[in-house]
Scaffold this motif. Structure first.
Motif, PDB file in Angstrom:
ATOM      1  N   PRO A  86       0.546  -1.382  -0.373  1.00 25.76           N
ATOM      2  CA  PRO A  86      -0.311   0.018  -0.167  1.00 25.76           C
ATOM      3  C   PRO A  86       0.840   1.000   0.198  1.00 25.76           C
ATOM      4  O   PRO A  86       2.089   1.468   1.129  1.00 25.76           O
ATOM      5  CB  PRO A  86      -0.739   0.211   1.445  1.00 25.76           C
ATOM      6  CG  PRO A  86      -0.157  -1.026   2.180  1.00 25.76           C
ATOM      7  CD  PRO A  86       0.796  -1.919   1.477  1.00 25.76           C
ATOM      8  N   GLN A  87       0.189   2.425  -0.999  1.00 33.51           N
ATOM      9  CA  GLN A  87       0.997   3.656  -0.768  1.00 33.51           C
ATOM     10  C   GLN A  87       0.405   4.026  -0.484  1.00 33.51           C
ATOM     11  O   GLN A  87      -0.896   5.202  -1.126  1.00 33.51           O
ATOM     12  CB  GLN A  87       1.946   3.770  -2.156  1.00 33.51           C
ATOM     13  CG  GLN A  87       3.411   2.900  -2.587  1.00 33.51           C
ATOM     14  CD  GLN A  87       3.756   3.417  -3.878  1.00 33.51           C
ATOM     15  OE1 GLN A  87       3.069   3.780  -4.582  1.00 33.51           O
ATOM     16  NE2 GLN A  87       5.280   3.045  -3.888  1.00 33.51           N
ATOM     17  N   VAL A  88       0.781   5.121   0.256  1.00 33.71           N
ATOM     18  CA  VAL A  88      -0.066   6.611   0.860  1.00 33.71           C
ATOM     19  C   VAL A  88       0.369   7.646  -0.056  1.00 33.71           C
ATOM     20  O   VAL A  88      -0.940   8.214  -0.101  1.00 33.71           O
ATOM     21  CB  VAL A  88      -0.051   7.280   2.317  1.00 33.71           C
ATOM     22  CG1 VAL A  88      -0.420   8.501   2.203  1.00 33.71           C
ATOM     23  CG2 VAL A  88      -0.257   6.004   3.283  1.00 33.71           C
ATOM     24  N   ASN A 107       5.487   6.432   2.692  1.00 36.23           N
ATOM     25  CA  ASN A 107       4.951   4.858   2.903  1.00 36.23           C
ATOM     26  C   ASN A 107       5.417   3.946   4.086  1.00 36.23           C
ATOM     27  O   ASN A 107       4.634   2.564   4.253  1.00 36.23           O
ATOM     28  CB  ASN A 107       5.472   5.146   1.813  1.00 36.23           C
ATOM     29  CG  ASN A 107       4.448   5.368   0.491  1.00 36.23           C
ATOM     30  OD1 ASN A 107       3.479   5.743   0.655  1.00 36.23           O
ATOM     31  ND2 ASN A 107       5.333   5.353  -0.637  1.00 36.23           N
ATOM     32  N   VAL A 110       3.837   3.563   7.141  1.00 28.38           N
ATOM     33  CA  VAL A 110       2.029   2.395   6.735  1.00 28.38           C
ATOM     34  C   VAL A 110       2.551   1.216   7.040  1.00 28.38           C
ATOM     35  O   VAL A 110       1.508   0.937   7.497  1.00 28.38           O
ATOM     36  CB  VAL A 110       1.594   3.022   5.167  1.00 28.38           C
ATOM     37  CG1 VAL A 110       0.951   2.307   4.895  1.00 28.38           C
ATOM     38  CG2 VAL A 110       1.194   4.683   5.531  1.00 28.38           C
TER      39      VAL A 110
END
Length: 124
Positions: A86-88, A107, A110
């Protein structure tokens, strides 16, 4: 009146009190010390297991999730890059080095948060 002492073997000094002909109080003290050492050993072993099982379960689940979630097609729809994490923040869209570093740190936080949350869910 001189008492003659029997010669001691070299092993008599290292033998436990029960084998050296020590008084009963020394034998009881030696037995108590052995029981306390065994209790300390068991406490240490149980403490190790209390940490070992949750960490092992987390590592195994993380490895299994990589194997079963990543089927080789994830993320290949755009640009041919494989991105399953997952990348913010998009690091490639950032302009300066500071923006790239801050996006990478965000990232990483996260990912660390996900792993920490999974660990606490399994322990709790």
């Amino acid at each position: 009146q001189q008492q003659q002492l029997a010669p001691m073997s070299h092993n008599a000094a290292v033998a436990p009190p029960s084998q050296r002909g020590a008084p009963p109080s020394a034998v009881a003290h030696e037995e108590l010390r052995r029981k306390e050492n065994f209790k300390e050993l068991m406490y240490s072993f149980n403490s190790f297991l209390a940490v070992f099982w949750p960490v092992s379960a987390t590592v195994i689940l993380a490895a299994l999730s990589i194997v079963y979630i990543n089927d080789g097609l994830n993320g290949k729809a755009e640009g041919g890059q494989l991105t399953t994490l997952p990348q913010v923040a998009d690091e490639s869209a950032a302009g300066s080095n500071g923006e790239i570093a801050s996006a990478a740190i965000l990232n990483a936080l996260v990912i660390v948060g996900i792993i920490t949350g999974a660990t606490f869910l399994m322990v709790g």
